[in-house]
Design a protein around this motif. Structure first.
Motif, PDB file in Angstrom:
ATOM      1  N   GLY A  13       1.839  16.078   1.556  1.00  0.00           N
ATOM      2  CA  GLY A  13       0.981  17.249   1.423  1.00  0.00           C
ATOM      3  C   GLY A  13       0.207  17.548   2.686  1.00  0.00           C
ATOM      4  O   GLY A  13       0.554  17.089   3.779  1.00  0.00           O
ATOM      5  N   ALA A  14      -0.862  18.302   2.510  1.00  0.00           N
ATOM      6  CA  ALA A  14      -1.641  18.761   3.664  1.00  0.00           C
ATOM      7  C   ALA A  14      -2.483  17.648   4.272  1.00  0.00           C
ATOM      8  O   ALA A  14      -2.850  17.715   5.453  1.00  0.00           O
ATOM      9  CB  ALA A  14      -2.546  19.920   3.248  1.00  0.00           C
ATOM     10  N   ARG A  15      -2.793  16.623   3.484  1.00  0.00           N
ATOM     11  CA  ARG A  15      -3.610  15.523   4.004  1.00  0.00           C
ATOM     12  C   ARG A  15      -3.112  14.213   3.401  1.00  0.00           C
ATOM     13  O   ARG A  15      -2.523  14.193   2.314  1.00  0.00           O
ATOM     14  CB  ARG A  15      -5.083  15.725   3.644  1.00  0.00           C
ATOM     15  CG  ARG A  15      -5.346  15.818   2.147  1.00  0.00           C
ATOM     16  CD  ARG A  15      -6.824  15.870   1.836  1.00  0.00           C
ATOM     17  NE  ARG A  15      -7.066  15.927   0.396  1.00  0.00           N
ATOM     18  CZ  ARG A  15      -8.230  15.682  -0.170  1.00  0.00           C
ATOM     19  NH1 ARG A  15      -9.271  15.370   0.578  1.00  0.00           N
ATOM     20  NH2 ARG A  15      -8.381  15.762  -1.482  1.00  0.00           N
ATOM     21  N   PRO A  16      -3.338  13.104   4.113  1.00  0.00           N
ATOM     22  CA  PRO A  16      -2.899  11.814   3.585  1.00  0.00           C
ATOM     23  C   PRO A  16      -3.722  11.391   2.376  1.00  0.00           C
ATOM     24  O   PRO A  16      -4.955  11.528   2.378  1.00  0.00           O
ATOM     25  CB  PRO A  16      -3.101  10.860   4.764  1.00  0.00           C
ATOM     26  CG  PRO A  16      -4.131  11.511   5.618  1.00  0.00           C
ATOM     27  CD  PRO A  16      -3.951  12.989   5.446  1.00  0.00           C
ATOM     28  N   ILE A  17      -3.032  10.891   1.356  1.00  0.00           N
ATOM     29  CA  ILE A  17      -3.705  10.446   0.133  1.00  0.00           C
ATOM     30  C   ILE A  17      -3.227   9.038  -0.200  1.00  0.00           C
ATOM     31  O   ILE A  17      -2.022   8.784  -0.275  1.00  0.00           O
ATOM     32  CB  ILE A  17      -3.411  11.390  -1.042  1.00  0.00           C
ATOM     33  CG1 ILE A  17      -3.949  12.794  -0.749  1.00  0.00           C
ATOM     34  CG2 ILE A  17      -4.020  10.854  -2.342  1.00  0.00           C
ATOM     35  CD1 ILE A  17      -3.568  13.827  -1.793  1.00  0.00           C
ATOM     36  N   LEU A  18      -4.156   8.140  -0.393  1.00  0.00           N
ATOM     37  CA  LEU A  18      -3.836   6.766  -0.767  1.00  0.00           C
ATOM     38  C   LEU A  18      -3.541   6.722  -2.259  1.00  0.00           C
ATOM     39  O   LEU A  18      -4.399   7.019  -3.078  1.00  0.00           O
ATOM     40  CB  LEU A  18      -5.007   5.845  -0.428  1.00  0.00           C
ATOM     41  CG  LEU A  18      -4.753   4.348  -0.577  1.00  0.00           C
ATOM     42  CD1 LEU A  18      -3.810   3.855   0.499  1.00  0.00           C
ATOM     43  CD2 LEU A  18      -6.065   3.578  -0.534  1.00  0.00           C
ATOM     44  N   LEU A  19      -2.300   6.349  -2.601  1.00  0.00           N
ATOM     45  CA  LEU A  19      -1.889   6.303  -3.997  1.00  0.00           C
ATOM     46  C   LEU A  19      -2.052   4.917  -4.611  1.00  0.00           C
ATOM     47  O   LEU A  19      -2.219   4.794  -5.823  1.00  0.00           O
ATOM     48  CB  LEU A  19      -0.430   6.741  -4.145  1.00  0.00           C
ATOM     49  CG  LEU A  19      -0.085   8.145  -3.668  1.00  0.00           C
ATOM     50  CD1 LEU A  19       1.378   8.437  -3.956  1.00  0.00           C
ATOM     51  CD2 LEU A  19      -0.984   9.186  -4.325  1.00  0.00           C
ATOM     52  N   ARG A  20      -1.955   3.873  -3.769  1.00  0.00           N
ATOM     53  CA  ARG A  20      -2.104   2.510  -4.277  1.00  0.00           C
ATOM     54  C   ARG A  20      -2.681   1.624  -3.185  1.00  0.00           C
ATOM     55  O   ARG A  20      -2.224   1.646  -2.062  1.00  0.00           O
ATOM     56  CB  ARG A  20      -0.754   1.940  -4.736  1.00  0.00           C
ATOM     57  CG  ARG A  20      -0.856   0.519  -5.323  1.00  0.00           C
ATOM     58  CD  ARG A  20       0.479   0.071  -5.898  1.00  0.00           C
ATOM     59  NE  ARG A  20       1.469  -0.202  -4.857  1.00  0.00           N
ATOM     60  CZ  ARG A  20       2.770  -0.339  -5.086  1.00  0.00           C
ATOM     61  NH1 ARG A  20       3.249  -0.205  -6.312  1.00  0.00           N
ATOM     62  NH2 ARG A  20       3.609  -0.594  -4.102  1.00  0.00           N
ATOM     63  N   HIS A  21      -3.716   0.874  -3.540  1.00  0.00           N
ATOM     64  CA  HIS A  21      -4.282  -0.094  -2.604  1.00  0.00           C
ATOM     65  C   HIS A  21      -3.352  -1.297  -2.481  1.00  0.00           C
ATOM     66  O   HIS A  21      -2.687  -1.695  -3.439  1.00  0.00           O
ATOM     67  CB  HIS A  21      -5.664  -0.546  -3.080  1.00  0.00           C
ATOM     68  CG  HIS A  21      -6.699   0.533  -3.021  1.00  0.00           C
ATOM     69  ND1 HIS A  21      -7.412   0.808  -1.877  1.00  0.00           N
ATOM     70  CD2 HIS A  21      -7.130   1.408  -3.963  1.00  0.00           C
ATOM     71  CE1 HIS A  21      -8.253   1.811  -2.119  1.00  0.00           C
ATOM     72  NE2 HIS A  21      -8.091   2.195  -3.374  1.00  0.00           N
ATOM     73  N   GLY A  22      -3.296  -1.874  -1.290  1.00  0.00           N
ATOM     74  CA  GLY A  22      -2.442  -3.032  -1.053  1.00  0.00           C
ATOM     75  C   GLY A  22      -2.878  -3.744   0.211  1.00  0.00           C
ATOM     76  O   GLY A  22      -4.032  -3.615   0.646  1.00  0.00           O
ATOM     77  N   PRO A  23      -1.966  -4.489   0.832  1.00  0.00           N
ATOM     78  CA  PRO A  23      -2.332  -5.278   2.004  1.00  0.00           C
ATOM     79  C   PRO A  23      -2.840  -4.466   3.190  1.00  0.00           C
ATOM     80  O   PRO A  23      -3.678  -4.937   3.959  1.00  0.00           O
ATOM     81  CB  PRO A  23      -1.018  -6.001   2.355  1.00  0.00           C
ATOM     82  CG  PRO A  23      -0.265  -6.062   1.067  1.00  0.00           C
ATOM     83  CD  PRO A  23      -0.601  -4.785   0.362  1.00  0.00           C
ATOM     84  N   THR A  29       0.856  -1.182   0.000  1.00  0.00           N
ATOM     85  CA  THR A  29       0.000   0.000   0.000  1.00  0.00           C
ATOM     86  C   THR A  29       0.896   1.238   0.000  1.00  0.00           C
ATOM     87  O   THR A  29       1.935   1.257   0.654  1.00  0.00           O
ATOM     88  CB  THR A  29      -0.874   0.013   1.261  1.00  0.00           C
ATOM     89  OG1 THR A  29      -1.651  -1.186   1.305  1.00  0.00           O
ATOM     90  CG2 THR A  29      -1.798   1.227   1.290  1.00  0.00           C
ATOM     91  N   ILE A  30       0.499   2.271  -0.746  1.00  0.00           N
ATOM     92  CA  ILE A  30       1.259   3.525  -0.761  1.00  0.00           C
ATOM     93  C   ILE A  30       0.372   4.652  -0.252  1.00  0.00           C
ATOM     94  O   ILE A  30      -0.727   4.879  -0.777  1.00  0.00           O
ATOM     95  CB  ILE A  30       1.767   3.877  -2.169  1.00  0.00           C
ATOM     96  CG1 ILE A  30       2.654   2.772  -2.734  1.00  0.00           C
ATOM     97  CG2 ILE A  30       2.533   5.203  -2.131  1.00  0.00           C
ATOM     98  CD1 ILE A  30       3.091   3.025  -4.167  1.00  0.00           C
ATOM     99  N   ILE A  31       0.868   5.367   0.759  1.00  0.00           N
ATOM    100  CA  ILE A  31       0.167   6.533   1.280  1.00  0.00           C
ATOM    101  C   ILE A  31       1.088   7.748   1.173  1.00  0.00           C
ATOM    102  O   ILE A  31       2.255   7.695   1.561  1.00  0.00           O
ATOM    103  CB  ILE A  31      -0.281   6.302   2.753  1.00  0.00           C
ATOM    104  CG1 ILE A  31      -1.121   7.459   3.277  1.00  0.00           C
ATOM    105  CG2 ILE A  31       0.897   6.024   3.653  1.00  0.00           C
ATOM    106  CD1 ILE A  31      -2.550   7.406   2.849  1.00  0.00           C
ATOM    107  N   ASP A  32       0.574   8.813   0.604  1.00  0.00           N
ATOM    108  CA  ASP A  32       1.345  10.041   0.410  1.00  0.00           C
ATOM    109  C   ASP A  32       1.101  10.980   1.591  1.00  0.00           C
ATOM    110  O   ASP A  32      -0.021  11.447   1.806  1.00  0.00           O
ATOM    111  CB  ASP A  32       0.917  10.704  -0.903  1.00  0.00           C
ATOM    112  CG  ASP A  32       1.799  11.903  -1.271  1.00  0.00           C
ATOM    113  OD1 ASP A  32       2.573  12.365  -0.413  1.00  0.00           O
ATOM    114  OD2 ASP A  32       1.701  12.362  -2.415  1.00  0.00           O
ATOM    115  N   LEU A  33       2.176  11.263   2.333  1.00  0.00           N
ATOM    116  CA  LEU A  33       2.101  12.156   3.487  1.00  0.00           C
ATOM    117  C   LEU A  33       2.836  13.461   3.241  1.00  0.00           C
ATOM    118  O   LEU A  33       3.121  14.208   4.172  1.00  0.00           O
ATOM    119  CB  LEU A  33       2.700  11.457   4.716  1.00  0.00           C
ATOM    120  CG  LEU A  33       2.068  10.131   5.121  1.00  0.00           C
ATOM    121  CD1 LEU A  33       2.838   9.511   6.290  1.00  0.00           C
ATOM    122  CD2 LEU A  33       0.596  10.295   5.478  1.00  0.00           C
TER     123      LEU A  33
END
Length: 220
Positions: free
Chosen positions: A188-198, A182-186
């Motif tokens: 920026g101003a809010r967390p954004i899920l870039l890729r779904h994963g385990p 799973t990829i989460i982008d931190l």
């Protein structure tokens, strides 16, 4: 000629990790097991080796290479600052199948591709990977496959695709998750899920206490 080492055998594991260390320090590529899928790796601070990694995969600079670390403390020198959200997720899910995109330290002398001041970090849950990472330090690691083809779940699948472009293959048995992290982008101003994963969006939201947006739902 590339070499394959069966890490289920203690003697081969010792020899394989030593061979991988030597290859990485010589600017060569290695394939290593992780908990998600097999990875092709290089010394993160060796620009030529990272370029060779991208070339081996047939991948452009527009898809920068993630970095794997062998301990929580390693990230302190890699990021501009560790956001509280990153600390919470690291405590909850590392080592494991969650990759964090954060702002990198501007002083770092590496070139992972066109990352625009960010770096994707993960600490894998695999003993062979951790052993190697603790010996050589941060590694640029991408899935061990030709771009556009299925990710390798075994060392042999990786070798079928990458062949002699890789010097050392460490065989740690079939990957446990068999799906990319799973990829989460931190960054920026809010967390954004870039890729779904385990690791699910719901699990991440539960730790952070905030709603996690997905890339497709971003608004200007």
């Amino acid at each position: 000629m590339s070499e394959m080492f069966d890490c289920a055998d203690p003697a081969q594991r010792q020899a394989g990790v030593a061979a991988a260390i030597g290859a990485l320090r010589s600017g060569r590529l290695v394939v290593m097991p992780t908990d998600t899928v097999y990875g092709i790796g290089a010394d993160a601070f060796d620009r030529d080796a990272v370029a060779a990694l991208l070339s081996a995969k047939g991948r452009g600079r527009d898809m920068p290479v993630p970095v794997l670390v062998g301990s929580w403390d390693t990230i302190q020198g890699l990021v501009l600052s560790v956001p509280s959200s990153a600390r919470e997720l690291i405590r909850a899910f590392w080592p494991g199948a969650l990759s964090l995109v954060v702002r990198q330290a501007p002083s770092l002398q590496w070139d992972l591709g066109d990352a625009h001041g960010t770096v994707m970090l993960r600490m894998p849950m695999h003993p062979v990977a951790i052993e190697l990472l603790r010996e050589v330090g941060p590694m640029a690691v991408s899935s061990a496959n030709i771009s556009g083809r299925p990710a390798a779940h075994t060392a042999e699948q990786a070798r079928e695709q990458l062949g002699e472009l890789v010097q050392v293959y460490l065989d740690g048995g079939p990957a446990q998750q068999q799906i990319a992290s799973t990829i989460i982008d931190l960054s920026g101003a809010r967390p954004i899920l870039l890729r779904h994963g385990p690791v699910t969006a719901e699990a991440i939201a539960g730790v952070l206490g905030v709603e996690v947006a997905t890339l497709s739902s971003q608004t200007d």
